[in-house]
Design a protein around this motif. Structure first.
Motif, PDB file in Angstrom:
ATOM      1  N   TRP A 369       4.235  18.793 -13.922  1.00  0.00           N
ATOM      2  CA  TRP A 369       4.386  17.477 -14.531  1.00  0.00           C
ATOM      3  C   TRP A 369       5.821  16.969 -14.431  1.00  0.00           C
ATOM      4  CZ3 TRP A 369       2.816  13.043 -15.573  1.00  0.00           C
ATOM      5  CH2 TRP A 369       3.431  12.243 -16.524  1.00  0.00           C
ATOM      6  N   GLY A 370       5.959  15.739 -13.995  1.00  0.00           N
ATOM      7  CA  GLY A 370       7.256  15.061 -14.020  1.00  0.00           C
ATOM      8  C   GLY A 370       6.997  13.653 -14.503  1.00  0.00           C
ATOM      9  N   ASP A 371       7.902  13.092 -15.295  1.00  0.00           N
ATOM     10  CA  ASP A 371       7.672  11.775 -15.882  1.00  0.00           C
ATOM     11  C   ASP A 371       7.449  10.676 -14.854  1.00  0.00           C
ATOM     12  OD1 ASP A 371       7.744  12.411 -18.531  1.00  0.00           O
ATOM     13  OD2 ASP A 371       9.939  12.355 -18.629  1.00  0.00           O
ATOM     14  N   ASP A 372       8.000  10.877 -13.659  1.00  0.00           N
ATOM     15  CA  ASP A 372       7.934   9.773 -12.703  1.00  0.00           C
ATOM     16  C   ASP A 372       6.830   9.936 -11.655  1.00  0.00           C
ATOM     17  OD1 ASP A 372       9.051  11.815 -11.248  1.00  0.00           O
ATOM     18  OD2 ASP A 372      11.074  10.959 -11.285  1.00  0.00           O
ATOM     19  N   ILE A 373       5.934  10.914 -11.865  1.00  0.00           N
ATOM     20  CA  ILE A 373       4.934  11.211 -10.839  1.00  0.00           C
ATOM     21  C   ILE A 373       4.039  10.005 -10.524  1.00  0.00           C
ATOM     22  CG2 ILE A 373       3.079  12.173 -12.294  1.00  0.00           C
ATOM     23  CD1 ILE A 373       2.949  14.489 -10.332  1.00  0.00           C
ATOM     24  N   TRP A 374       3.672   9.237 -11.564  1.00  0.00           N
ATOM     25  CA  TRP A 374       2.781   8.089 -11.346  1.00  0.00           C
ATOM     26  C   TRP A 374       3.499   6.971 -10.598  1.00  0.00           C
ATOM     27  CZ3 TRP A 374      -2.169   8.698 -12.145  1.00  0.00           C
ATOM     28  CH2 TRP A 374      -2.618   9.591 -13.128  1.00  0.00           C
ATOM     29  N   ALA A 375       4.736   6.691 -10.993  1.00  0.00           N
ATOM     30  CA  ALA A 375       5.481   5.616 -10.337  1.00  0.00           C
ATOM     31  C   ALA A 375       5.809   5.998  -8.891  1.00  0.00           C
ATOM     32  CB  ALA A 375       6.750   5.300 -11.131  1.00  0.00           C
ATOM     33  N   ARG A 376       6.081   7.290  -8.667  1.00  0.00           N
ATOM     34  CA  ARG A 376       6.295   7.757  -7.282  1.00  0.00           C
ATOM     35  C   ARG A 376       5.048   7.548  -6.451  1.00  0.00           C
ATOM     36  NH1 ARG A 376       8.352  13.725  -6.631  1.00  0.00           N
ATOM     37  NH2 ARG A 376       8.415  13.107  -4.465  1.00  0.00           N
ATOM     38  N   GLY A 377       3.899   7.804  -7.069  1.00  0.00           N
ATOM     39  CA  GLY A 377       2.620   7.567  -6.389  1.00  0.00           C
ATOM     40  C   GLY A 377       2.505   6.116  -5.963  1.00  0.00           C
ATOM     41  N   ALA A 378       2.906   5.195  -6.857  1.00  0.00           N
ATOM     42  CA  ALA A 378       2.819   3.768  -6.547  1.00  0.00           C
ATOM     43  C   ALA A 378       3.768   3.396  -5.407  1.00  0.00           C
ATOM     44  CB  ALA A 378       3.118   2.945  -7.795  1.00  0.00           C
ATOM     45  N   ALA A 379       4.959   4.033  -5.380  1.00  0.00           N
ATOM     46  CA  ALA A 379       5.887   3.797  -4.257  1.00  0.00           C
ATOM     47  C   ALA A 379       5.259   4.332  -2.969  1.00  0.00           C
ATOM     48  CB  ALA A 379       7.233   4.479  -4.530  1.00  0.00           C
ATOM     49  N   GLY A 380       4.614   5.509  -3.064  1.00  0.00           N
ATOM     50  CA  GLY A 380       3.949   6.110  -1.897  1.00  0.00           C
ATOM     51  C   GLY A 380       2.854   5.203  -1.353  1.00  0.00           C
ATOM     52  N   LEU A 381       2.166   4.519  -2.248  1.00  0.00           N
ATOM     53  CA  LEU A 381       1.104   3.596  -1.839  1.00  0.00           C
ATOM     54  C   LEU A 381       1.668   2.499  -0.931  1.00  0.00           C
ATOM     55  CD1 LEU A 381      -1.793   2.273  -2.475  1.00  0.00           C
ATOM     56  CD2 LEU A 381      -0.551   1.003  -4.228  1.00  0.00           C
ATOM     57  N   THR A 382       2.782   1.916  -1.331  1.00  0.00           N
ATOM     58  CA  THR A 382       3.342   0.818  -0.537  1.00  0.00           C
ATOM     59  C   THR A 382       3.942   1.349   0.774  1.00  0.00           C
ATOM     60  OG1 THR A 382       4.222  -1.364  -0.964  1.00  0.00           O
ATOM     61  CG2 THR A 382       5.744   0.417  -1.339  1.00  0.00           C
ATOM     62  N   ILE A 383       4.513   2.553   0.735  1.00  0.00           N
ATOM     63  CA  ILE A 383       5.053   3.150   1.968  1.00  0.00           C
ATOM     64  C   ILE A 383       3.913   3.437   2.944  1.00  0.00           C
ATOM     65  CG2 ILE A 383       6.200   5.207   2.907  1.00  0.00           C
ATOM     66  CD1 ILE A 383       7.762   5.294   0.185  1.00  0.00           C
ATOM     67  N   GLN A 384       2.810   3.943   2.395  1.00  0.00           N
ATOM     68  CA  GLN A 384       1.660   4.234   3.259  1.00  0.00           C
ATOM     69  C   GLN A 384       1.176   2.950   3.943  1.00  0.00           C
ATOM     70  OE1 GLN A 384      -2.018   3.822   2.721  1.00  0.00           O
ATOM     71  NE2 GLN A 384      -2.365   4.990   4.596  1.00  0.00           N
ATOM     72  N   ARG A 385       1.006   1.884   3.158  1.00  0.00           N
ATOM     73  CA  ARG A 385       0.460   0.640   3.731  1.00  0.00           C
ATOM     74  C   ARG A 385       1.436  -0.048   4.676  1.00  0.00           C
ATOM     75  NH1 ARG A 385      -3.179  -1.092  -0.237  1.00  0.00           N
ATOM     76  NH2 ARG A 385      -4.313   0.787  -0.777  1.00  0.00           N
ATOM     77  N   GLU A 386       2.714  -0.061   4.312  1.00  0.00           N
ATOM     78  CA  GLU A 386       3.683  -0.836   5.093  1.00  0.00           C
ATOM     79  C   GLU A 386       4.225  -0.082   6.300  1.00  0.00           C
ATOM     80  OE1 GLU A 386       4.547  -4.076   4.803  1.00  0.00           O
ATOM     81  OE2 GLU A 386       2.961  -4.155   3.303  1.00  0.00           O
ATOM     82  N   VAL A 387       4.259   1.254   6.232  1.00  0.00           N
ATOM     83  CA  VAL A 387       4.903   2.011   7.309  1.00  0.00           C
ATOM     84  C   VAL A 387       3.903   2.840   8.126  1.00  0.00           C
ATOM     85  CG1 VAL A 387       6.712   3.699   7.863  1.00  0.00           C
ATOM     86  CG2 VAL A 387       7.025   2.119   5.946  1.00  0.00           C
ATOM     87  N   PHE A 388       3.019   3.568   7.464  1.00  0.00           N
ATOM     88  CA  PHE A 388       2.226   4.568   8.179  1.00  0.00           C
ATOM     89  C   PHE A 388       0.776   4.179   8.476  1.00  0.00           C
ATOM     90  CE2 PHE A 388       5.588   7.038   6.053  1.00  0.00           C
ATOM     91  CZ  PHE A 388       6.150   7.640   7.174  1.00  0.00           C
ATOM     92  N   ALA A 389       0.270   3.111   7.840  1.00  0.00           N
ATOM     93  CA  ALA A 389      -1.148   2.783   8.032  1.00  0.00           C
ATOM     94  C   ALA A 389      -1.414   2.308   9.454  1.00  0.00           C
ATOM     95  CB  ALA A 389      -1.572   1.724   7.027  1.00  0.00           C
ATOM     96  N   ARG A 390      -2.534   2.728   9.992  1.00  0.00           N
ATOM     97  CA  ARG A 390      -2.974   2.223  11.300  1.00  0.00           C
ATOM     98  C   ARG A 390      -3.548   0.832  11.096  1.00  0.00           C
ATOM     99  NH1 ARG A 390      -5.674   5.712  15.515  1.00  0.00           N
ATOM    100  NH2 ARG A 390      -6.990   3.897  15.632  1.00  0.00           N
ATOM    101  N   PRO A 391      -3.273  -0.081  12.014  1.00  0.00           N
ATOM    102  CA  PRO A 391      -3.886  -1.405  11.850  1.00  0.00           C
ATOM    103  C   PRO A 391      -5.399  -1.299  11.982  1.00  0.00           C
ATOM    104  CG  PRO A 391      -2.834  -1.207  13.988  1.00  0.00           C
ATOM    105  CD  PRO A 391      -2.493   0.029  13.236  1.00  0.00           C
ATOM    106  N   ARG A 392      -6.118  -2.146  11.243  1.00  0.00           N
ATOM    107  CA  ARG A 392      -7.587  -2.162  11.333  1.00  0.00           C
ATOM    108  C   ARG A 392      -7.971  -2.919  12.592  1.00  0.00           C
ATOM    109  NH1 ARG A 392      -9.742   1.178   7.609  1.00  0.00           N
ATOM    110  NH2 ARG A 392      -8.333   1.281   5.850  1.00  0.00           N
ATOM    111  N   VAL A 393      -8.883  -2.354  13.388  1.00  0.00           N
ATOM    112  CA  VAL A 393      -9.345  -3.098  14.577  1.00  0.00           C
ATOM    113  C   VAL A 393     -10.850  -3.285  14.543  1.00  0.00           C
ATOM    114  CG1 VAL A 393      -7.489  -2.599  16.177  1.00  0.00           C
ATOM    115  CG2 VAL A 393      -9.283  -0.917  15.859  1.00  0.00           C
TER     116      VAL A 393
END
Ligand SMILES: [Zn+2]
Length: 393
Positions: A369-393
């Motif tokens: 447990w770390g206090d910032d685990i949820w907020a880090r998850g939310a940052a990870g969400l935006t990194i996944q979508r903006e940087v690593f996601a494959r475009p939908r075809v």
């Protein structure tokens, strides 16, 4: 290549391919990238040149020589870009600024001024700006903002369809934030955001089928199936806390009876402790830390209560294993603080109740447990979508 996209689509698919290989393998040379992607050397050189120009990839040290000159290794420029993650809770906001690996660079925890949507989102914007200013991070280097919240979220629209804690219905969170921030905003259920972050850099890196189960104020699950988050028809998949643990049992906050959350979530644990033991009944600000203290101090009744709750969670997870056959379950959330008296009976019940064979290779990881685990998850969400996601075809 079978895909008939225009060149820019093909290019962005290749881009995502290269970025994800560098994320999974660490530093790689151009030749290795060509082998792994099965792209031509010229195509790899083109994509890499574009990524270097954008500041997403760096030419780092040299690798071991393969005859001739040592190849130049490429790696992700994790520290060149930032993301902000926000976890919206019942009474507070947790906000973090991270690099592209979701390492936390700065954080803020503030009490909510109001739960009225526009006022709350206004507070989010003010806090994000304060965080950026205080850390001297330029907004040009910000890939976006991720927001995680409990409830049913439509991630495609960025709408909060229903939030039980905030009593919101159909709030266009993304639109309201993007209008003001002028940066991409992604909104998702907090557990799904955590699953996205686990998939990128956590235990789920490289796993195709796994679940993240969260315990604490509520109980939820993020399901990753075939490398994608499974959301169901209405975006509500993974409501593990509202699966029935005891038909017709204790009333749950959701209005039904007998839900797992009515036995094993933190508010339910406190309530049951008060019901069972007179010494806790008169405490006004009775909190989970006191429950833990009692368990550690050898209070047999509290230990039994935690063990029963752990066992109920384990049974629910065994049902999840029988339905989805994941290779791994990550247990996260503030409830992890309950420790062995809760987690050991949980794992024991999970293995005992899973269908023959399905739990043998199953890995169970407890995320500290770390206090910032949820907020880090939310940052990870935006990194996944903006940087690593494959475009939908
Ligand atoms: Zn319920």
């Amino acid at each position: 290549m079978i895909l008939k996209g225009d060149q820019s689509t093909v290019r962005s698919i290749n881009r995502a391919l290269v970025l994800n290989l560098l994320r999974q393998h660490g530093a790689l040379g151009r030749n290795e990238l060509a082998e792994l992607t099965r792209l031509s050397s010229a195509a790899v050189t083109g994509v890499v040149a574009e990524l270097i120009e954008q500041g997403l990839v760096l030419e780092a040290r040299s690798g071991p020589p393969r005859g001739g000159r040592p190849p130049v290794l490429l790696e992700l420029a994790y520290d060149a870009w930032h993301a902000v993650g926000v976890k919206v809770m019942e009474e507070a906001l947790e906000i973090v600024l991270t690099n592209l690996r979701t390492d936390v660079l700065a954080r803020r925890h503030v009490a909510l001024g109001s739960t009225e949507p526009e006022a709350l989102l206004e507070q989010v914007i003010a806090q994000v700006q304060t965080l950026l200013e205080a850390s001297g991070c330029s907004s040009e280097r910000l890939v976006g903002l991720g927001v995680g919240m409990a409830g049913v979220i439509d991630p495609a629209e960025g709408t909060c369809v229903y939030s039980p804690f905030l009593h919101w219905q159909q709030v266009p969170v993304r639109r309201l934030l993007e209008e003001r921030l002028e940066k991409p905003v992604h909104v998702d259920n907090d557990v799904n955001a955590l699953a996205a972050a686990e998939m990128l850099f956590g235990q789920g890196k490289g796993a195709r089928n796994f679940a993240v189960a969260t315990v604490g104020r509520g109980i939820g699950a993020g399901l990753v199936i075939g490398g994608e988050i499974y959301r169901g028809a209405d975006g509500g998949a993974g409501e593990l806390g509202h699966t029935v643990s005891e038909a017709g049992g204790r009333p749950c906050e959701c209005g039904k009876r007998g839900c797992l959350e009515a036995y094993a979530a933190e508010p339910a644990l406190l309530e049951q402790a008060k019901e069972r033991f007179p010494e806790f009944r008169r405490r006004r600000r009775f909190q989970i830390a006191e429950l833990l203290e009692a368990a550690e101090g050898g209070h047999e009744g509290i230990r039994a209560l935690l063990a029963e709750a752990g066992e109920r969670l384990g049974v629910a997870l065994a049902n999840l294993v029988n339905l989805f056959n994941p290779e791994m379950i990550v247990i996260a959330g503030e409830g992890v603080r309950l420790g062995g008296s809760f987690l050991e009976p949980m794992e024991e019940a999970l293995r005992r109740n899973a269908f023959n064979g399905l739990a043998q290779r199953l890995q169970v990881h407890i995320r500290p447990w770390g206090d910032d685990i949820w907020a880090r998850g939310a940052a990870g969400l935006t990194i996944q979508r903006e940087v690593f996601a494959r475009p939908r075809v």
